[in-house]
Design a protein around this motif. Structure first.
Motif, PDB file in Angstrom:
ATOM      1  N   ARG A  22       0.839  -1.202   0.000  1.00  0.00           N
ATOM      2  CA  ARG A  22       0.000   0.000   0.000  1.00  0.00           C
ATOM      3  C   ARG A  22       0.875   1.255   0.000  1.00  0.00           C
ATOM      4  O   ARG A  22       0.642   2.189  -0.773  1.00  0.00           O
ATOM      5  N   LEU A  23       1.885   1.284   0.865  1.00  0.00           N
ATOM      6  CA  LEU A  23       2.797   2.426   0.918  1.00  0.00           C
ATOM      7  C   LEU A  23       3.521   2.584  -0.415  1.00  0.00           C
ATOM      8  O   LEU A  23       3.677   3.701  -0.922  1.00  0.00           O
ATOM      9  N   ALA A  24       3.951   1.460  -0.973  1.00  0.00           N
ATOM     10  CA  ALA A  24       4.681   1.505  -2.246  1.00  0.00           C
ATOM     11  C   ALA A  24       3.803   2.076  -3.356  1.00  0.00           C
ATOM     12  O   ALA A  24       4.251   2.906  -4.156  1.00  0.00           O
ATOM     13  N   ALA A  25       2.533   1.641  -3.403  1.00  0.00           N
ATOM     14  CA  ALA A  25       1.636   2.104  -4.462  1.00  0.00           C
ATOM     15  C   ALA A  25       1.350   3.604  -4.327  1.00  0.00           C
ATOM     16  O   ALA A  25       1.394   4.348  -5.310  1.00  0.00           O
ATOM     17  N   LEU A  26       1.079   4.054  -3.101  1.00  0.00           N
ATOM     18  CA  LEU A  26       0.777   5.471  -2.878  1.00  0.00           C
ATOM     19  C   LEU A  26       1.988   6.350  -3.194  1.00  0.00           C
ATOM     20  O   LEU A  26       1.871   7.392  -3.841  1.00  0.00           O
ATOM     21  N   THR A  27       3.158   5.909  -2.733  1.00  0.00           N
ATOM     22  CA  THR A  27       4.373   6.699  -2.944  1.00  0.00           C
ATOM     23  C   THR A  27       4.755   6.713  -4.414  1.00  0.00           C
ATOM     24  O   THR A  27       5.148   7.756  -4.956  1.00  0.00           O
ATOM     25  N   THR A  28       4.642   5.563  -5.067  1.00  0.00           N
ATOM     26  CA  THR A  28       4.953   5.486  -6.487  1.00  0.00           C
ATOM     27  C   THR A  28       4.057   6.409  -7.295  1.00  0.00           C
ATOM     28  O   THR A  28       4.518   7.129  -8.194  1.00  0.00           O
ATOM     29  N   ARG A  29       2.759   6.407  -6.965  1.00  0.00           N
ATOM     30  CA  ARG A  29       1.808   7.273  -7.673  1.00  0.00           C
ATOM     31  C   ARG A  29       2.198   8.742  -7.506  1.00  0.00           C
ATOM     32  O   ARG A  29       2.173   9.523  -8.455  1.00  0.00           O
ATOM     33  N   GLY A  33       3.629  11.123 -10.469  1.00  0.00           N
ATOM     34  CA  GLY A  33       2.864  12.335 -10.743  1.00  0.00           C
ATOM     35  C   GLY A  33       3.737  13.577 -10.820  1.00  0.00           C
ATOM     36  O   GLY A  33       3.311  14.619 -11.326  1.00  0.00           O
ATOM     37  N   HIS A  34       4.969  13.460 -10.289  1.00  0.00           N
ATOM     38  CA  HIS A  34       5.918  14.577 -10.354  1.00  0.00           C
ATOM     39  C   HIS A  34       7.054  14.303 -11.340  1.00  0.00           C
ATOM     40  O   HIS A  34       8.137  14.881 -11.232  1.00  0.00           O
ATOM     41  N   GLY A  35       6.792  13.410 -12.285  1.00  0.00           N
ATOM     42  CA  GLY A  35       7.714  13.237 -13.399  1.00  0.00           C
ATOM     43  C   GLY A  35       8.813  12.212 -13.230  1.00  0.00           C
ATOM     44  O   GLY A  35       9.694  12.102 -14.079  1.00  0.00           O
ATOM     45  N   ALA A 105      24.689   4.243   2.779  1.00  0.00           N
ATOM     46  CA  ALA A 105      23.561   5.073   2.352  1.00  0.00           C
ATOM     47  C   ALA A 105      23.971   6.542   2.335  1.00  0.00           C
ATOM     48  O   ALA A 105      24.846   6.976   3.082  1.00  0.00           O
ATOM     49  N   ASP A 106      23.328   7.321   1.480  1.00  0.00           N
ATOM     50  CA  ASP A 106      23.626   8.742   1.354  1.00  0.00           C
ATOM     51  C   ASP A 106      22.683   9.601   2.195  1.00  0.00           C
ATOM     52  O   ASP A 106      23.017  10.731   2.538  1.00  0.00           O
ATOM     53  N   ASP A 107      21.504   9.084   2.493  1.00  0.00           N
ATOM     54  CA  ASP A 107      20.516   9.854   3.248  1.00  0.00           C
ATOM     55  C   ASP A 107      19.528   8.870   3.859  1.00  0.00           C
ATOM     56  O   ASP A 107      19.513   7.686   3.510  1.00  0.00           O
ATOM     57  N   TYR A 108      18.713   9.346   4.800  1.00  0.00           N
ATOM     58  CA  TYR A 108      17.695   8.491   5.408  1.00  0.00           C
ATOM     59  C   TYR A 108      16.442   9.300   5.662  1.00  0.00           C
ATOM     60  O   TYR A 108      16.468  10.532   5.737  1.00  0.00           O
ATOM     61  N   LEU A 109      15.323   8.606   5.794  1.00  0.00           N
ATOM     62  CA  LEU A 109      14.042   9.226   6.110  1.00  0.00           C
ATOM     63  C   LEU A 109      13.264   8.252   6.992  1.00  0.00           C
ATOM     64  O   LEU A 109      13.022   7.117   6.590  1.00  0.00           O
ATOM     65  N   PRO A 110      12.907   8.663   8.219  1.00  0.00           N
ATOM     66  CA  PRO A 110      12.146   7.761   9.089  1.00  0.00           C
ATOM     67  C   PRO A 110      10.669   7.716   8.689  1.00  0.00           C
ATOM     68  O   PRO A 110      10.116   8.699   8.193  1.00  0.00           O
ATOM     69  N   ARG A 116       6.281  14.725   0.022  1.00  0.00           N
ATOM     70  CA  ARG A 116       6.914  15.943  -0.498  1.00  0.00           C
ATOM     71  C   ARG A 116       8.384  16.015  -0.078  1.00  0.00           C
ATOM     72  O   ARG A 116       9.242  16.367  -0.872  1.00  0.00           O
ATOM     73  N   GLU A 117       8.659  15.658   1.184  1.00  0.00           N
ATOM     74  CA  GLU A 117      10.048  15.668   1.647  1.00  0.00           C
ATOM     75  C   GLU A 117      10.864  14.587   0.935  1.00  0.00           C
ATOM     76  O   GLU A 117      12.020  14.810   0.566  1.00  0.00           O
ATOM     77  N   LEU A 118      10.267  13.426   0.752  1.00  0.00           N
ATOM     78  CA  LEU A 118      10.957  12.353   0.030  1.00  0.00           C
ATOM     79  C   LEU A 118      11.346  12.822  -1.363  1.00  0.00           C
ATOM     80  O   LEU A 118      12.487  12.628  -1.800  1.00  0.00           O
ATOM     81  N   LEU A 119      10.418  13.445  -2.072  1.00  0.00           N
ATOM     82  CA  LEU A 119      10.697  13.930  -3.425  1.00  0.00           C
ATOM     83  C   LEU A 119      11.842  14.943  -3.415  1.00  0.00           C
ATOM     84  O   LEU A 119      12.749  14.878  -4.258  1.00  0.00           O
ATOM     85  N   ALA A 120      11.825  15.859  -2.449  1.00  0.00           N
ATOM     86  CA  ALA A 120      12.877  16.875  -2.365  1.00  0.00           C
ATOM     87  C   ALA A 120      14.236  16.234  -2.113  1.00  0.00           C
ATOM     88  O   ALA A 120      15.254  16.618  -2.713  1.00  0.00           O
ATOM     89  N   ARG A 121      14.274  15.235  -1.227  1.00  0.00           N
ATOM     90  CA  ARG A 121      15.531  14.572  -0.924  1.00  0.00           C
ATOM     91  C   ARG A 121      16.056  13.781  -2.126  1.00  0.00           C
ATOM     92  O   ARG A 121      17.256  13.763  -2.401  1.00  0.00           O
ATOM     93  N   LEU A 122      15.150  13.126  -2.856  1.00  0.00           N
ATOM     94  CA  LEU A 122      15.565  12.383  -4.044  1.00  0.00           C
ATOM     95  C   LEU A 122      16.151  13.319  -5.093  1.00  0.00           C
ATOM     96  O   LEU A 122      17.190  13.026  -5.698  1.00  0.00           O
ATOM     97  N   ARG A 123      15.495  14.441  -5.311  1.00  0.00           N
ATOM     98  CA  ARG A 123      15.997  15.405  -6.292  1.00  0.00           C
ATOM     99  C   ARG A 123      17.380  15.919  -5.907  1.00  0.00           C
ATOM    100  O   ARG A 123      18.270  16.052  -6.750  1.00  0.00           O
TER     101      ARG A 123
END
Length: 241
Positions: A22-29, A33-35, A105-110, A116-123
């Protein structure tokens, strides 16, 4: 598996290793959605196999995975590839985050996390990685720092820095990976230093001298930061300060 769609301008490819469907599907979507182009796999074994294809720009890696732990997968990826890795953990303990960083690892997120924060960190991770993986640079710039590897010179705000060869090599390693936490062991390896205990302690001494020459306050450093229990990081920009 969630397929990767066709490439578009400014897209990058994400490998998402997560057993919570469920988390994977929501996060992937959200990410798509942000390219971003996302490939999702549900366990560590598949995650490692997919990562080693070398087709992804960044990896999101859960620590608690079936078949193979996230830490083991992280270690195996880092031994063979320089792809950025962001770890996710529901454990929330500092020791687990530190262990993930020390494993490569280069970064982490609990968890739970903000998409939105995940996307910013990935970018941010991909921007830094693309800077590192480009053609060799005559000059390395981080903020008002400028390093010229061919003649081992460095300046800050145009003022020459009187660095020894060891100090320059250490600063170069940090500058090439600005914004990324590096453990003492990684610094030793990247500067090709001895791994014995005496030299390990000298990393701290080199950092102390670098701070002095950079004009960084050793009590509250703003440029060359100590990440407690993890290592050191040269600040790349305001988001790291």
């Amino acid at each position: 598996m969630i397929p990767v769609t066709s490439e578009a301008p400014e897209r990058f490819r994400v490998l998402f290793v997560e057993d919570d469907e469920r988390l994977a599907a929501l996060t992937t979507r959200y990410l798509e959605g942000h390219g971003l182009a996302v490939t999702w796999v549900p366990d560590g074994e598949q995650g490692l196999a997919e990562a080693l294809k070398g087709q992804h720009d960044v990896v999101i890696l859960d620590l608690m995975l079936p078949r193979r732990s996230g830490l083991e997968v992280c270690r195996e990826i880092r031994a063979r590839l320089s792809v950025p890795i962001l770890i996710l953990t529901a454990l929330g303990e500092e020791a687990d985050r530190v262990l993930g960083l020390e494993t490569g690892a280069d970064d982490y997120l609990p968890k739970p996390f903000s998409s939105r924060e995940l996307l910013a960190r990935l970018r941010a991770l991909v921007r830094r990685s693309r800077g590192e993986l480009g053609p060799p640079r005559d000059v390395i710039r981080v903020g008002d720092l400028e390093l010229t590897p061919r003649d081992y010179t460095a300046t800050r705000a145009g003022v020459p820095l009187p660095l020894t060869t060891s100090e320059f090599l250490l600063l170069r390693v940090l500058a090439e990976r600005a914004g990324r936490v590096l453990t003492r062991e990684q610094l030793l390896d990247l500067t090709k230093g001895s791994a014995d205990e005496a030299f390990d302690r000298s990393i701290d001494a080199h950092v102390s001298r670098l701070r002095h020459k950079l004009g960084d306050d050793p009590r509250q450093p703003r440029l060359l930061k100590t990440i407690r229990g993890a290592g050191y990081m040269l600040v790349a920009g305001p988001e790291d300060a």
